[in-house]
Scaffold this active site. Structure first.
Site, PDB file in Angstrom:
ATOM      1  N   ALA A   9       0.827  -1.217   0.000  1.00  0.00           N
ATOM      2  CA  ALA A   9       0.000   0.000   0.000  1.00  0.00           C
ATOM      3  C   ALA A   9       0.859   1.263   0.000  1.00  0.00           C
ATOM      4  N   ASP A  32      -0.009  -5.106   4.680  1.00  0.00           N
ATOM      5  CA  ASP A  32       0.479  -3.747   4.955  1.00  0.00           C
ATOM      6  C   ASP A  32      -0.072  -3.260   6.293  1.00  0.00           C
ATOM      7  N   THR A  35       0.810   2.412   7.754  1.00  0.00           N
ATOM      8  CA  THR A  35       1.414   3.505   8.523  1.00  0.00           C
ATOM      9  C   THR A  35       0.991   4.809   7.846  1.00  0.00           C
ATOM     10  N   THR A  80      10.807   4.438   5.588  1.00  0.00           N
ATOM     11  CA  THR A  80      11.654   4.796   4.439  1.00  0.00           C
ATOM     12  C   THR A  80      12.227   6.213   4.428  1.00  0.00           C
ATOM     13  N   THR A 119      17.963  -0.656  -1.287  1.00  0.00           N
ATOM     14  CA  THR A 119      18.249   0.705  -1.742  1.00  0.00           C
ATOM     15  C   THR A 119      19.737   0.936  -1.985  1.00  0.00           C
ATOM     16  N   ASP A 120      20.038   1.892  -2.845  1.00  0.00           N
ATOM     17  CA  ASP A 120      21.445   2.278  -3.079  1.00  0.00           C
ATOM     18  C   ASP A 120      22.067   2.890  -1.819  1.00  0.00           C
ATOM     19  N   GLU A 121      21.211   3.331  -0.870  1.00  0.00           N
ATOM     20  CA  GLU A 121      21.737   4.033   0.302  1.00  0.00           C
ATOM     21  C   GLU A 121      22.566   3.127   1.204  1.00  0.00           C
ATOM     22  N   TYR A 143      18.127   4.883   8.720  1.00  0.00           N
ATOM     23  CA  TYR A 143      17.361   4.230   7.644  1.00  0.00           C
ATOM     24  C   TYR A 143      18.247   3.264   6.868  1.00  0.00           C
ATOM     25  N   ALA A 145      21.175   2.089   7.563  1.00  0.00           N
ATOM     26  CA  ALA A 145      21.793   1.047   8.397  1.00  0.00           C
ATOM     27  C   ALA A 145      20.820  -0.116   8.612  1.00  0.00           C
ATOM     28  N   LYS A 147      18.353  -0.920   6.596  1.00  0.00           N
ATOM     29  CA  LYS A 147      18.189  -1.611   5.313  1.00  0.00           C
ATOM     30  C   LYS A 147      19.376  -2.551   5.084  1.00  0.00           C
ATOM     31  N   LYS A 182       9.074  13.248   0.650  1.00  0.00           N
ATOM     32  CA  LYS A 182      10.274  13.039  -0.152  1.00  0.00           C
ATOM     33  C   LYS A 182      10.450  14.225  -1.098  1.00  0.00           C
ATOM     34  N   ARG A 207      21.435  12.811  -6.813  1.00  0.00           N
ATOM     35  CA  ARG A 207      20.692  11.568  -6.700  1.00  0.00           C
ATOM     36  C   ARG A 207      20.513  10.978  -8.102  1.00  0.00           C
ATOM     37  N   HIS A 269      24.326  14.004   5.745  1.00  0.00           N
ATOM     38  CA  HIS A 269      23.713  14.008   4.403  1.00  0.00           C
ATOM     39  C   HIS A 269      24.660  13.421   3.344  1.00  0.00           C
TER      40      HIS A 269
HETATM   41  P1  NAD Z   1       6.711   4.028   1.414  1.00  0.00           P
HETATM   42  O1  NAD Z   1       7.136   4.668   2.692  1.00  0.00           O
HETATM   43  O2  NAD Z   1       5.922   4.799   0.430  1.00  0.00           O
HETATM   44  O3  NAD Z   1       5.850   2.726   1.740  1.00  0.00           O
HETATM   45  C1  NAD Z   1       6.188   1.800   2.736  1.00  0.00           C
HETATM   46  C2  NAD Z   1       5.001   0.863   2.916  1.00  0.00           C
HETATM   47  O4  NAD Z   1       5.347  -0.106   3.916  1.00  0.00           O
HETATM   48  C3  NAD Z   1       3.735   1.570   3.403  1.00  0.00           C
HETATM   49  O5  NAD Z   1       2.603   1.072   2.721  1.00  0.00           O
HETATM   50  C4  NAD Z   1       3.680   1.207   4.882  1.00  0.00           C
HETATM   51  O6  NAD Z   1       2.367   1.210   5.422  1.00  0.00           O
HETATM   52  C5  NAD Z   1       4.276  -0.179   4.853  1.00  0.00           C
HETATM   53  N1  NAD Z   1       4.829  -0.559   6.151  1.00  0.00           N
HETATM   54  C6  NAD Z   1       5.646   0.188   6.948  1.00  0.00           C
HETATM   55  N2  NAD Z   1       5.935  -0.498   8.061  1.00  0.00           N
HETATM   56  C7  NAD Z   1       5.303  -1.700   7.956  1.00  0.00           C
HETATM   57  C8  NAD Z   1       5.238  -2.836   8.781  1.00  0.00           C
HETATM   58  N3  NAD Z   1       5.884  -2.888   9.946  1.00  0.00           N
HETATM   59  N4  NAD Z   1       4.508  -3.888   8.373  1.00  0.00           N
HETATM   60  C9  NAD Z   1       3.831  -3.845   7.189  1.00  0.00           C
HETATM   61  N5  NAD Z   1       3.854  -2.787   6.369  1.00  0.00           N
HETATM   62  C10 NAD Z   1       4.583  -1.730   6.747  1.00  0.00           C
HETATM   63  O7  NAD Z   1       8.041   3.452   0.798  1.00  0.00           O
HETATM   64  P2  NAD Z   1       8.492   3.266  -0.710  1.00  0.00           P
HETATM   65  O8  NAD Z   1       9.181   4.488  -1.161  1.00  0.00           O
HETATM   66  O9  NAD Z   1       7.383   2.701  -1.506  1.00  0.00           O
HETATM   67  O10 NAD Z   1       9.623   2.155  -0.518  1.00  0.00           O
HETATM   68  C11 NAD Z   1       9.313   0.768  -0.613  1.00  0.00           C
HETATM   69  C12 NAD Z   1      10.591  -0.039  -0.467  1.00  0.00           C
HETATM   70  O11 NAD Z   1      11.527   0.331  -1.483  1.00  0.00           O
HETATM   71  C13 NAD Z   1      11.311   0.182   0.860  1.00  0.00           C
HETATM   72  O12 NAD Z   1      11.806  -1.058   1.293  1.00  0.00           O
HETATM   73  C14 NAD Z   1      12.447   1.124   0.515  1.00  0.00           C
HETATM   74  O13 NAD Z   1      13.548   0.939   1.377  1.00  0.00           O
HETATM   75  C15 NAD Z   1      12.761   0.679  -0.906  1.00  0.00           C
HETATM   76  N6  NAD Z   1      13.363   1.725  -1.767  1.00  0.00           N
HETATM   77  C16 NAD Z   1      12.758   2.958  -1.858  1.00  0.00           C
HETATM   78  C17 NAD Z   1      13.326   3.907  -2.713  1.00  0.00           C
HETATM   79  C18 NAD Z   1      12.691   5.272  -2.891  1.00  0.00           C
HETATM   80  O14 NAD Z   1      13.283   6.135  -3.548  1.00  0.00           O
HETATM   81  N7  NAD Z   1      11.502   5.533  -2.368  1.00  0.00           N
HETATM   82  C19 NAD Z   1      14.458   3.595  -3.467  1.00  0.00           C
HETATM   83  C20 NAD Z   1      15.026   2.313  -3.341  1.00  0.00           C
HETATM   84  C21 NAD Z   1      14.458   1.384  -2.498  1.00  0.00           C
HETATM   85  P1  TYD Z   2      14.762  12.319  -0.147  1.00  0.00           P
HETATM   86  O1  TYD Z   2      13.646  12.425  -1.123  1.00  0.00           O
HETATM   87  O2  TYD Z   2      14.478  12.414   1.310  1.00  0.00           O
HETATM   88  O3  TYD Z   2      15.546  10.984  -0.504  1.00  0.00           O
HETATM   89  P2  TYD Z   2      16.977  10.424   0.057  1.00  0.00           P
HETATM   90  O4  TYD Z   2      17.490  11.301   1.087  1.00  0.00           O
HETATM   91  O5  TYD Z   2      16.576   9.101   0.587  1.00  0.00           O
HETATM   92  O6  TYD Z   2      17.854  10.371  -1.136  1.00  0.00           O
HETATM   93  O7  TYD Z   2      15.814  13.457  -0.484  1.00  0.00           O
HETATM   94  C1  TYD Z   2      16.420  13.544  -1.772  1.00  0.00           C
HETATM   95  C2  TYD Z   2      17.449  14.643  -1.718  1.00  0.00           C
HETATM   96  O8  TYD Z   2      16.772  15.899  -1.530  1.00  0.00           O
HETATM   97  C3  TYD Z   2      18.419  14.520  -0.563  1.00  0.00           C
HETATM   98  O9  TYD Z   2      19.702  14.973  -0.985  1.00  0.00           O
HETATM   99  C4  TYD Z   2      17.868  15.463   0.484  1.00  0.00           C
HETATM  100  C5  TYD Z   2      17.221  16.556  -0.346  1.00  0.00           C
HETATM  101  N1  TYD Z   2      16.052  17.236   0.261  1.00  0.00           N
HETATM  102  C6  TYD Z   2      15.997  18.633   0.320  1.00  0.00           C
HETATM  103  O10 TYD Z   2      16.911  19.330  -0.128  1.00  0.00           O
HETATM  104  N2  TYD Z   2      14.900  19.209   0.888  1.00  0.00           N
HETATM  105  C7  TYD Z   2      13.873  18.492   1.391  1.00  0.00           C
HETATM  106  O11 TYD Z   2      12.903  19.092   1.921  1.00  0.00           O
HETATM  107  C8  TYD Z   2      13.922  17.069   1.304  1.00  0.00           C
HETATM  108  C9  TYD Z   2      12.810  16.233   1.856  1.00  0.00           C
HETATM  109  C10 TYD Z   2      15.033  16.476   0.722  1.00  0.00           C
END
Ligand code: NAD
Ligand code: TYD
Length: 331
Positions: A9, A32, A35, A80, A119-121, A143, A145, A147, A182, A207, A269
């Site tokens: 979700a 899900d 949250t 996340t 994630t790449d992080e 976060y 760490a 992952k 984000k 990024r 950062h």
């Molecule tokens: P998101 O925060 O949008 O969604 C996370 C989902 O997990 C939500 O639906 C939340 O309700 C659910 N969730 C959280 N805690 C839970 C729990 N304890 N039990 C069951 N469900 C739970 O995140 P996203 O951006 O869709 O990321 C999804 C995955 O992809 C994550 O594992 C993240 O680390 C990974 N990822 C994200 C990015 C990115 O840029 N967003 C990039 C690379 C990898």
């Molecule tokens: P984010 O979307 O939080 O992803 P991540 O930190 O996991 O890469 O942030 C992307 C980049 O944007 C990161 O360098 C932090 C920056 N950022 C801002 O400059 N301002 C903001 O308000 C946010 C949320 C992120």
């Protein structure tokens, strides 16, 4: 395939569910916790075509109920947001590490295929060049760490128990249904409202942007063709400094650069992320959407879907915003 999609979700999970129903005809169960980031609205158009279980991945009973009659688990469920992990790491440890452990146990008991979305992080920051799957893990935030911890547990279940695990590590995703904490959705919504655009530090952090459907395809390749025990990077086609991302959003929303406001930097950062994805490309994956096209599509989607984001910009979100940025959002 009968798939259990944990965290389905959320932003990427819901895109993956849609893609699997549309392109693979899968039988999908979503588990899900719903949250703040997980919303039924993210699945509004497919909710009648899936089985939805409301529960947490760290709860063995919920996992046991959800995993019945599944062939594979794909785990997206996670806390996340890096900034939230800095102000409150505990939930990250419970969900990202303990939750992954519970899922691995469920997969082991039943001999299921298991894909961990990562994630790449986990690699930390890189000044030049790109990380491969052999690069050391050097996470900077709670976060990343947690992952890493999850990825290491996943690998241990392959080595110790012979579980068929594969890890797929994506770079920064963007696209429809991303929660506006984000960078990209936050900047789009603030720009549409004519509010300030808070850029951390000097705005020159880089990024590696990946359109969310391309990650969904990448994970599908890892699920279908990824070798057990292996990890696959899934990096986007473009790298961009944050300030350039923000300027493109201002241009697409017809707003002035004067909305940009440089704010205090995030502690620890990471300066730059970059992934080499040759291994996943060798399986046949390739990203289809470049940043120029993807960001235009994304701005259009947020502009046309106020029904989705208006309810978010209330309550907890406003409190989070004020606490984090030290100012209120424009009403
Ligand atoms: P998101 O925060 O949008 O969604 C996370 C989902 O997990 C939500 O639906 C939340 O309700 C659910 N969730 C959280 N805690 C839970 C729990 N304890 N039990 C069951 N469900 C739970 O995140 P996203 O951006 O869709 O990321 C999804 C995955 O992809 C994550 O594992 C993240 O680390 C990974 N990822 C994200 C990015 C990115 O840029 N967003 C990039 C690379 C990898
Ligand atoms: P984010 O979307 O939080 O992803 P991540 O930190 O996991 O890469 O942030 C992307 C980049 O944007 C990161 O360098 C932090 C920056 N950022 C801002 O400059 N301002 C903001 O308000 C946010 C949320 C992120």
């Amino acid at each position: 395939m009968r798939l259990l999609v944990c965290g389905g979700a959320g932003f990427i999970g819901s895109t993956f569910v849609r893609l699997r129903l549309r392109e693979y005809g899968d039988d999908v169960t979503v588990l899900d916790k719903l949250t703040y980031a997980g919303r039924r609205e993210n699945l509004h158009d497919v909710i009648d075509n899936i089985r939805f279980v409301h529960g947490a991945i760290e709860d063995p009973a919920a996992v046991g109920a959800a995993v019945i009659e599944c062939d594979a688990i794909v785990n997206f469920a996670a806390e996340t947001h890096v900034d939230r992990s800095i102000s409150g790491p505990e939930a990250f440890i419970i969900t990202n590490m303990q939750g992954t452990h519970v899922l691995l146990e469920a997969a082991r008991e039943r001999g299921l295929r298991y894909v961990q979305v990562s994630t790449d992080e986990v690699y930390g920051s890189i000044d030049s060049g790109s990380f491969t799957e052999f690069s050391p893990l050097q996470p900077s935030s709670p976060y990343s760490a947690t992952k890493c911890g999850a990825d290491l547990l996943v690998s241990s279940y392959y080595h110790t128990y012979g579980l068929s695990t594969t890890i797929c590590r994506g770079s920064n995703n963007y696209g429809p249904y991303q929660y506006p904490e984000k960078l990209i959705p936050l900047m789009i919504l603030n720009a549409l409202a004519g509010d300030h655009l808070p850029v951390y530090g000097d705005g020159r952090n880089v990024r590696n942007w990946l359109y969310v459907e391309d990650f969904g395809h990448g994970i599908s390749y890892a699920l279908a063709h990824g070798a057990p025990g292996e990890t696959y990077n899934c990096g986007g086609p473009d790298e961009c400094e944050n300030i350039d991302v923000v300027r493109q959003i201002l241009s697409l929303t017809g707003r002035e650069d004067s909305l940009i406001e440089y704010v205090k930097d995030r502690p620890g950062h990471d300066r730059r992320y970059s992934l080499a994805s040759d291994k996943l490309r060798a399986l046949g994956w390739t990203p289809r959407v470049d940043f120029h096209e993807g960001i235009a599509r994304t701005v259009d989607w947020y502009r046309s879907n106020a029904w989705w984001w208006e309810p978010i910009r209330t309550g907890e979100y406003l409190e989070y915003y004020e606490r984090h940025y030290g100012r209120a959002l424009k009403p």
